[in-house]
Design a protein around this motif. Structure first.
Motif, PDB file in Angstrom:
ATOM      1  N   PRO A  39       0.821  -1.218   0.000  1.00  0.00           N
ATOM      2  CA  PRO A  39       0.000   0.000   0.000  1.00  0.00           C
ATOM      3  C   PRO A  39       0.852   1.265   0.000  1.00  0.00           C
ATOM      4  O   PRO A  39       1.967   1.277   0.529  1.00  0.00           O
ATOM      5  CB  PRO A  39      -0.808  -0.116   1.297  1.00  0.00           C
ATOM      6  CG  PRO A  39      -0.007  -1.014   2.171  1.00  0.00           C
ATOM      7  CD  PRO A  39       0.710  -1.957   1.253  1.00  0.00           C
ATOM      8  N   ASP A  40       0.312   2.310  -0.592  1.00  0.00           N
ATOM      9  CA  ASP A  40       0.952   3.634  -0.631  1.00  0.00           C
ATOM     10  C   ASP A  40       2.381   3.601  -1.162  1.00  0.00           C
ATOM     11  O   ASP A  40       3.243   4.367  -0.721  1.00  0.00           O
ATOM     12  CB  ASP A  40       0.904   4.307   0.739  1.00  0.00           C
ATOM     13  CG  ASP A  40      -0.498   4.758   1.091  1.00  0.00           C
ATOM     14  OD1 ASP A  40      -1.130   5.434   0.256  1.00  0.00           O
ATOM     15  OD2 ASP A  40      -0.974   4.424   2.194  1.00  0.00           O
ATOM     16  N   GLY A  45       4.295   8.836 -12.323  1.00  0.00           N
ATOM     17  CA  GLY A  45       3.025   9.258 -12.890  1.00  0.00           C
ATOM     18  C   GLY A  45       2.016   9.789 -11.892  1.00  0.00           C
ATOM     19  O   GLY A  45       0.941  10.222 -12.277  1.00  0.00           O
ATOM     20  N   LEU A  46       2.337   9.767 -10.616  1.00  0.00           N
ATOM     21  CA  LEU A  46       1.435  10.330  -9.615  1.00  0.00           C
ATOM     22  C   LEU A  46       1.541  11.852  -9.660  1.00  0.00           C
ATOM     23  O   LEU A  46       2.596  12.402  -9.982  1.00  0.00           O
ATOM     24  CB  LEU A  46       1.810   9.871  -8.205  1.00  0.00           C
ATOM     25  CG  LEU A  46       1.624   8.405  -7.857  1.00  0.00           C
ATOM     26  CD1 LEU A  46       2.208   8.126  -6.474  1.00  0.00           C
ATOM     27  CD2 LEU A  46       0.163   8.019  -7.911  1.00  0.00           C
ATOM     28  N   GLU A  47       0.467  12.525  -9.303  1.00  0.00           N
ATOM     29  CA  GLU A  47       0.540  13.967  -9.107  1.00  0.00           C
ATOM     30  C   GLU A  47       1.564  14.224  -7.996  1.00  0.00           C
ATOM     31  O   GLU A  47       1.687  13.428  -7.054  1.00  0.00           O
ATOM     32  CB  GLU A  47      -0.823  14.520  -8.689  1.00  0.00           C
ATOM     33  CG  GLU A  47      -1.885  14.440  -9.769  1.00  0.00           C
ATOM     34  CD  GLU A  47      -1.628  15.434 -10.898  1.00  0.00           C
ATOM     35  OE1 GLU A  47      -1.074  16.517 -10.635  1.00  0.00           O
ATOM     36  OE2 GLU A  47      -1.993  15.105 -12.045  1.00  0.00           O
ATOM     37  N   LYS A  48       2.291  15.322  -8.095  1.00  0.00           N
ATOM     38  CA  LYS A  48       3.345  15.619  -7.129  1.00  0.00           C
ATOM     39  C   LYS A  48       2.825  15.616  -5.694  1.00  0.00           C
ATOM     40  O   LYS A  48       3.465  15.050  -4.802  1.00  0.00           O
ATOM     41  CB  LYS A  48       3.993  16.966  -7.452  1.00  0.00           C
ATOM     42  CG  LYS A  48       5.178  17.282  -6.580  1.00  0.00           C
ATOM     43  CD  LYS A  48       5.851  18.572  -7.001  1.00  0.00           C
ATOM     44  CE  LYS A  48       7.031  18.878  -6.093  1.00  0.00           C
ATOM     45  NZ  LYS A  48       7.714  20.117  -6.473  1.00  0.00           N
ATOM     46  N   LYS A  49       1.653  16.193  -5.459  1.00  0.00           N
ATOM     47  CA  LYS A  49       1.094  16.230  -4.100  1.00  0.00           C
ATOM     48  C   LYS A  49       0.805  14.835  -3.565  1.00  0.00           C
ATOM     49  O   LYS A  49       0.999  14.563  -2.385  1.00  0.00           O
ATOM     50  CB  LYS A  49      -0.164  17.087  -4.058  1.00  0.00           C
ATOM     51  CG  LYS A  49       0.123  18.558  -4.098  1.00  0.00           C
ATOM     52  CD  LYS A  49      -1.134  19.368  -3.873  1.00  0.00           C
ATOM     53  CE  LYS A  49      -0.775  20.848  -3.860  1.00  0.00           C
ATOM     54  NZ  LYS A  49      -1.895  21.678  -3.454  1.00  0.00           N
ATOM     55  N   GLU A  50       0.317  13.936  -4.430  1.00  0.00           N
ATOM     56  CA  GLU A  50       0.036  12.571  -4.000  1.00  0.00           C
ATOM     57  C   GLU A  50       1.337  11.835  -3.704  1.00  0.00           C
ATOM     58  O   GLU A  50       1.426  11.093  -2.720  1.00  0.00           O
ATOM     59  CB  GLU A  50      -0.783  11.820  -5.051  1.00  0.00           C
ATOM     60  CG  GLU A  50      -1.021  10.354  -4.750  1.00  0.00           C
ATOM     61  CD  GLU A  50      -1.766  10.061  -3.439  1.00  0.00           C
ATOM     62  OE1 GLU A  50      -1.746   8.892  -2.999  1.00  0.00           O
ATOM     63  OE2 GLU A  50      -2.364  10.987  -2.836  1.00  0.00           O
ATOM     64  N   LEU A  51       2.334  12.024  -4.533  1.00  0.00           N
ATOM     65  CA  LEU A  51       3.630  11.393  -4.285  1.00  0.00           C
ATOM     66  C   LEU A  51       4.201  11.903  -2.962  1.00  0.00           C
ATOM     67  O   LEU A  51       4.675  11.113  -2.139  1.00  0.00           O
ATOM     68  CB  LEU A  51       4.597  11.659  -5.438  1.00  0.00           C
ATOM     69  CG  LEU A  51       5.998  11.063  -5.298  1.00  0.00           C
ATOM     70  CD1 LEU A  51       5.947   9.555  -5.055  1.00  0.00           C
ATOM     71  CD2 LEU A  51       6.825  11.392  -6.539  1.00  0.00           C
ATOM     72  N   ARG A  53       2.533  13.037  -0.423  1.00  0.00           N
ATOM     73  CA  ARG A  53       1.709  12.476   0.654  1.00  0.00           C
ATOM     74  C   ARG A  53       2.160  11.060   0.991  1.00  0.00           C
ATOM     75  O   ARG A  53       2.316  10.698   2.159  1.00  0.00           O
ATOM     76  CB  ARG A  53       0.231  12.469   0.262  1.00  0.00           C
ATOM     77  CG  ARG A  53      -0.694  11.981   1.400  1.00  0.00           C
ATOM     78  CD  ARG A  53      -2.070  11.601   0.913  1.00  0.00           C
ATOM     79  NE  ARG A  53      -2.101  10.399   0.096  1.00  0.00           N
ATOM     80  CZ  ARG A  53      -1.996   9.146   0.555  1.00  0.00           C
ATOM     81  NH1 ARG A  53      -1.822   8.911   1.840  1.00  0.00           N
ATOM     82  NH2 ARG A  53      -2.046   8.116  -0.273  1.00  0.00           N
ATOM     83  N   ARG A  54       2.395  10.265  -0.047  1.00  0.00           N
ATOM     84  CA  ARG A  54       2.829   8.880   0.179  1.00  0.00           C
ATOM     85  C   ARG A  54       4.211   8.825   0.824  1.00  0.00           C
ATOM     86  O   ARG A  54       4.453   7.996   1.709  1.00  0.00           O
ATOM     87  CB  ARG A  54       2.828   8.106  -1.139  1.00  0.00           C
ATOM     88  CG  ARG A  54       1.436   7.826  -1.663  1.00  0.00           C
ATOM     89  CD  ARG A  54       1.492   7.030  -2.941  1.00  0.00           C
ATOM     90  NE  ARG A  54       0.173   6.820  -3.515  1.00  0.00           N
ATOM     91  CZ  ARG A  54      -0.122   5.833  -4.338  1.00  0.00           C
ATOM     92  NH1 ARG A  54       0.804   4.971  -4.717  1.00  0.00           N
ATOM     93  NH2 ARG A  54      -1.334   5.716  -4.816  1.00  0.00           N
ATOM     94  N   ILE A  55       5.106   9.686   0.360  1.00  0.00           N
ATOM     95  CA  ILE A  55       6.441   9.724   0.961  1.00  0.00           C
ATOM     96  C   ILE A  55       6.326  10.049   2.441  1.00  0.00           C
ATOM     97  O   ILE A  55       6.881   9.344   3.291  1.00  0.00           O
ATOM     98  CB  ILE A  55       7.335  10.759   0.243  1.00  0.00           C
ATOM     99  CG1 ILE A  55       7.651  10.288  -1.185  1.00  0.00           C
ATOM    100  CG2 ILE A  55       8.623  11.003   1.027  1.00  0.00           C
ATOM    101  CD1 ILE A  55       8.259  11.367  -2.077  1.00  0.00           C
TER     102      ILE A  55
END
Length: 92
Positions: A39-40, A45-51, A53-55
């Motif tokens: 998970p996560d 290819g992720l939007e920068k904000k989503e990447l 967030r996951r980091i």
């Protein structure tokens, strides 16, 4: 330690109390689409904000780590733009 492991905080605290140095085994996108990094995972290819967030979520899973390495990640680590976002987060 994989950040999504059950009881990861307790596991890492116990290891640190015994004097072990620990690292975050960050789940990252592999080349093979059928492989499951968990998970996560960090993906291209992720939007920068989503990447970001996951980091952040993965890095907050436990405290006191000395560094990171990749779990899978053969595709993610080839993507300079994605790795740049990760490096910026690690500098913080």
């Amino acid at each position: 330690y994989l950040p999504y492991s059950p009881d990861v905080r307790e596991q890492t605290e116990k290891a640190q109390k015994k004097g072990h140095e620990i690292i975050v085994h960050l789940p990252m996108q592999p080349e093979r689409a059928t492989a499951n990094p968990g998970p996560d995972f960090l993906a291209t290819g992720l939007e920068k904000k989503e990447l970001q967030r996951r980091i952040e979520k993965n890095l907050r899973a436990f405290d006191g780590y000395a560094g990171i390495n990749n779990h899978m990640g053969s595709k993610f680590t080839k993507d300079t733009e994605s790795v740049s976002v990760l490096m910026q987060a690690l500098k913080k």
